[in-house]
Design a protein around this motif. Sequence first.
Motif, PDB file in Angstrom:
ATOM      1  N   PHE A  83      80.844 117.081  94.137  1.00  0.00           N
ATOM      2  CA  PHE A  83      81.121 117.120  92.705  1.00  0.00           C
ATOM      3  C   PHE A  83      79.845 117.475  91.954  1.00  0.00           C
ATOM      4  O   PHE A  83      78.782 116.912  92.197  1.00  0.00           O
ATOM      5  CB  PHE A  83      81.639 115.757  92.243  1.00  0.00           C
ATOM      6  CG  PHE A  83      81.772 115.612  90.756  1.00  0.00           C
ATOM      7  CD1 PHE A  83      80.767 114.991  90.011  1.00  0.00           C
ATOM      8  CD2 PHE A  83      82.878 116.093  90.099  1.00  0.00           C
ATOM      9  CE1 PHE A  83      80.882 114.852  88.646  1.00  0.00           C
ATOM     10  CE2 PHE A  83      83.012 115.948  88.736  1.00  0.00           C
ATOM     11  CZ  PHE A  83      82.014 115.338  87.995  1.00  0.00           C
ATOM     12  N   LEU A 114      89.029 117.557 105.840  1.00  0.00           N
ATOM     13  CA  LEU A 114      88.202 116.847 104.878  1.00  0.00           C
ATOM     14  C   LEU A 114      88.941 115.653 104.304  1.00  0.00           C
ATOM     15  O   LEU A 114      90.147 115.709 104.054  1.00  0.00           O
ATOM     16  CB  LEU A 114      87.821 117.785 103.731  1.00  0.00           C
ATOM     17  CG  LEU A 114      86.909 118.951 104.083  1.00  0.00           C
ATOM     18  CD1 LEU A 114      87.011 120.044 103.036  1.00  0.00           C
ATOM     19  CD2 LEU A 114      85.473 118.483 104.214  1.00  0.00           C
ATOM     20  N   PHE A 145      91.931 123.992  95.031  1.00  0.00           N
ATOM     21  CA  PHE A 145      90.798 124.891  95.217  1.00  0.00           C
ATOM     22  C   PHE A 145      91.269 126.320  95.383  1.00  0.00           C
ATOM     23  O   PHE A 145      92.272 126.582  96.022  1.00  0.00           O
ATOM     24  CB  PHE A 145      90.008 124.503  96.470  1.00  0.00           C
ATOM     25  CG  PHE A 145      89.214 123.233  96.360  1.00  0.00           C
ATOM     26  CD1 PHE A 145      89.811 122.013  96.625  1.00  0.00           C
ATOM     27  CD2 PHE A 145      87.874 123.254  96.022  1.00  0.00           C
ATOM     28  CE1 PHE A 145      89.081 120.837  96.538  1.00  0.00           C
ATOM     29  CE2 PHE A 145      87.133 122.082  95.937  1.00  0.00           C
ATOM     30  CZ  PHE A 145      87.736 120.878  96.191  1.00  0.00           C
ATOM     31  N   GLY A 146      90.519 127.252  94.821  1.00  0.00           N
ATOM     32  CA  GLY A 146      90.702 128.658  95.121  1.00  0.00           C
ATOM     33  C   GLY A 146      89.688 129.061  96.175  1.00  0.00           C
ATOM     34  O   GLY A 146      89.298 128.240  97.007  1.00  0.00           O
ATOM     35  N   LYS A 147      89.235 130.292  96.135  1.00  0.00           N
ATOM     36  CA  LYS A 147      88.258 130.765  97.111  1.00  0.00           C
ATOM     37  C   LYS A 147      86.823 130.529  96.665  1.00  0.00           C
ATOM     38  O   LYS A 147      85.897 130.638  97.449  1.00  0.00           O
ATOM     39  CB  LYS A 147      88.468 132.243  97.420  1.00  0.00           C
ATOM     40  CG  LYS A 147      89.754 132.529  98.159  1.00  0.00           C
ATOM     41  CD  LYS A 147      89.807 133.960  98.664  1.00  0.00           C
ATOM     42  CE  LYS A 147      91.053 134.198  99.503  1.00  0.00           C
ATOM     43  NZ  LYS A 147      91.096 135.567 100.048  1.00  0.00           N
ATOM     44  N   GLY A 198      83.966 113.518 102.075  1.00  0.00           N
ATOM     45  CA  GLY A 198      83.179 113.265 103.262  1.00  0.00           C
ATOM     46  C   GLY A 198      82.691 114.572 103.861  1.00  0.00           C
ATOM     47  O   GLY A 198      82.976 115.651 103.339  1.00  0.00           O
ATOM     48  N   SER A 248      79.713 123.984 106.393  1.00  0.00           N
ATOM     49  CA  SER A 248      79.975 122.853 107.291  1.00  0.00           C
ATOM     50  C   SER A 248      79.773 121.496 106.623  1.00  0.00           C
ATOM     51  O   SER A 248      79.478 120.504 107.302  1.00  0.00           O
ATOM     52  CB  SER A 248      79.093 122.955 108.546  1.00  0.00           C
ATOM     53  OG  SER A 248      79.401 124.129 109.260  1.00  0.00           O
ATOM     54  N   GLN A 249      79.905 121.449 105.312  1.00  0.00           N
ATOM     55  CA  GLN A 249      79.849 120.175 104.598  1.00  0.00           C
ATOM     56  C   GLN A 249      81.060 120.069 103.673  1.00  0.00           C
ATOM     57  O   GLN A 249      81.688 121.063 103.336  1.00  0.00           O
ATOM     58  CB  GLN A 249      78.564 120.053 103.784  1.00  0.00           C
ATOM     59  CG  GLN A 249      77.312 119.993 104.621  1.00  0.00           C
ATOM     60  CD  GLN A 249      76.079 119.694 103.770  1.00  0.00           C
ATOM     61  OE1 GLN A 249      76.175 119.083 102.716  1.00  0.00           O
ATOM     62  NE2 GLN A 249      74.928 120.134 104.255  1.00  0.00           N
ATOM     63  N   GLY A 250      81.355 118.861 103.246  1.00  0.00           N
ATOM     64  CA  GLY A 250      82.409 118.683 102.276  1.00  0.00           C
ATOM     65  C   GLY A 250      81.947 119.089 100.884  1.00  0.00           C
ATOM     66  O   GLY A 250      80.754 119.107 100.590  1.00  0.00           O
ATOM     67  N   PRO A 251      82.887 119.423 100.001  1.00  0.00           N
ATOM     68  CA  PRO A 251      82.513 119.772  98.628  1.00  0.00           C
ATOM     69  C   PRO A 251      81.812 118.608  97.931  1.00  0.00           C
ATOM     70  O   PRO A 251      82.123 117.437  98.188  1.00  0.00           O
ATOM     71  CB  PRO A 251      83.862 120.071  97.958  1.00  0.00           C
ATOM     72  CG  PRO A 251      84.775 120.407  99.079  1.00  0.00           C
ATOM     73  CD  PRO A 251      84.329 119.567 100.221  1.00  0.00           C
ATOM     74  N   TYR A 310      82.853 122.025  91.778  1.00  0.00           N
ATOM     75  CA  TYR A 310      82.331 121.490  93.022  1.00  0.00           C
ATOM     76  C   TYR A 310      81.437 122.534  93.677  1.00  0.00           C
ATOM     77  O   TYR A 310      81.631 123.748  93.502  1.00  0.00           O
ATOM     78  CB  TYR A 310      83.467 121.135  93.994  1.00  0.00           C
ATOM     79  CG  TYR A 310      84.135 119.799  93.740  1.00  0.00           C
ATOM     80  CD1 TYR A 310      85.110 119.667  92.761  1.00  0.00           C
ATOM     81  CD2 TYR A 310      83.799 118.677  94.487  1.00  0.00           C
ATOM     82  CE1 TYR A 310      85.734 118.444  92.530  1.00  0.00           C
ATOM     83  CE2 TYR A 310      84.413 117.448  94.263  1.00  0.00           C
ATOM     84  CZ  TYR A 310      85.380 117.348  93.282  1.00  0.00           C
ATOM     85  OH  TYR A 310      85.993 116.135  93.050  1.00  0.00           O
ATOM     86  N   GLN A 314      79.793 123.601  97.543  1.00  0.00           N
ATOM     87  CA  GLN A 314      79.980 123.347  98.969  1.00  0.00           C
ATOM     88  C   GLN A 314      79.012 124.179  99.793  1.00  0.00           C
ATOM     89  O   GLN A 314      78.964 125.408  99.660  1.00  0.00           O
ATOM     90  CB  GLN A 314      81.418 123.647  99.405  1.00  0.00           C
ATOM     91  CG  GLN A 314      81.699 123.226 100.844  1.00  0.00           C
ATOM     92  CD  GLN A 314      83.135 123.424 101.263  1.00  0.00           C
ATOM     93  OE1 GLN A 314      83.833 124.288 100.757  1.00  0.00           O
ATOM     94  NE2 GLN A 314      83.602 122.613 102.223  1.00  0.00           N
ATOM     95  N   ALA A 320      96.004 116.312  92.566  1.00  0.00           N
ATOM     96  CA  ALA A 320      95.230 116.656  93.749  1.00  0.00           C
ATOM     97  C   ALA A 320      94.463 117.928  93.429  1.00  0.00           C
ATOM     98  O   ALA A 320      94.920 118.759  92.662  1.00  0.00           O
ATOM     99  CB  ALA A 320      96.136 116.868  94.953  1.00  0.00           C
ATOM    100  N   LEU A 321      93.299 118.062  93.979  1.00  0.00           N
ATOM    101  CA  LEU A 321      92.454 119.207  93.677  1.00  0.00           C
ATOM    102  C   LEU A 321      93.060 120.487  94.228  1.00  0.00           C
ATOM    103  O   LEU A 321      93.520 120.519  95.369  1.00  0.00           O
ATOM    104  CB  LEU A 321      91.053 118.980  94.255  1.00  0.00           C
ATOM    105  CG  LEU A 321      90.312 117.774  93.674  1.00  0.00           C
ATOM    106  CD1 LEU A 321      88.994 117.566  94.390  1.00  0.00           C
ATOM    107  CD2 LEU A 321      90.090 117.934  92.181  1.00  0.00           C
ATOM    108  N   TYR A 347      83.171 126.068  93.300  1.00  0.00           N
ATOM    109  CA  TYR A 347      84.604 126.079  92.987  1.00  0.00           C
ATOM    110  C   TYR A 347      84.843 125.561  91.577  1.00  0.00           C
ATOM    111  O   TYR A 347      84.321 124.506  91.189  1.00  0.00           O
ATOM    112  CB  TYR A 347      85.378 125.189  93.954  1.00  0.00           C
ATOM    113  CG  TYR A 347      85.378 125.637  95.386  1.00  0.00           C
ATOM    114  CD1 TYR A 347      84.483 125.090  96.312  1.00  0.00           C
ATOM    115  CD2 TYR A 347      86.266 126.602  95.844  1.00  0.00           C
ATOM    116  CE1 TYR A 347      84.489 125.489  97.641  1.00  0.00           C
ATOM    117  CE2 TYR A 347      86.282 127.003  97.169  1.00  0.00           C
ATOM    118  CZ  TYR A 347      85.389 126.447  98.059  1.00  0.00           C
ATOM    119  OH  TYR A 347      85.402 126.840  99.371  1.00  0.00           O
TER     120      TYR A 347
END
Lengths: 112, 116
Positions: free
Chosen positions: A46, B91, A102-104, B108, A41-44, A36, A38, A99-100, A87
């Motif tokens: 794909f 999110l 995520f790391g850093k 989103g 200030s936005q969502g990740p 992903y 990112q 469920a995803l 990511y």
Amino acid sequence: LAKTTQPISMDSYEGQEVNITCSHNNIATNDYITWYQQFPSQGPRFIIQGYKTKVTNEVASLFIPADRKSSTLSLPRVSLSDTAVYYCLVGDPSNSGYALNFGKGTSLLVTP
Amino acid sequence: DTGVSQNPRHKITKRGQNVTFRCDPISEHNRLYWYRQTLGQGPEFLTYFQNEAQLEKSRLLSDRFSAERPKGSFSTLEIQRTEQGDSAMYLCASSQWTSGRANTQYFGPGTRLTVL
């Protein structure tokens, strides 16, 4: 869940190819590798997903060696707008409880 | 726009107040997920729904957090008695989940919560 390790940050100049490698030594048989992107200030978003060998789409390529213990996201000829956090995630997306995880991520900075 | 939408995009509240966020998934996606992201960290999974059923909620951060998806379409995430530590980006993601397939989650834009 398989643990992933990726560089914290990378720098590149515009027009270069960028390769971000992710290590996932304990990847399970049914796990896929997903990337992903990112922006602040936005969502990740794909980018790409693969199970083995090579996957390519209009944005990136994903290289996965035979042992699947690592993978490399390749971004061809990056531009300033590719500056973002990337990511690497590993998991079984067909698993009902998936469920995803995520790391850093890797913070990529592209400069002129 | 047929993507995942979230409202509001920004919320500023005082400590102790309740807040509610809304997520509208991609049309006909059967799964809806909530994540929280704090500064410098990747998103952290909170809960998810399959249609209207909440299948996992043990990862909700405390009993002040609750989520609903009453008709299997939009979802709401409520935080009661907010604390400064709740300040984060919340999110939402959705997917058309099918057993045996490599399902993809689409996110989103998030709701940025600031608790004063």
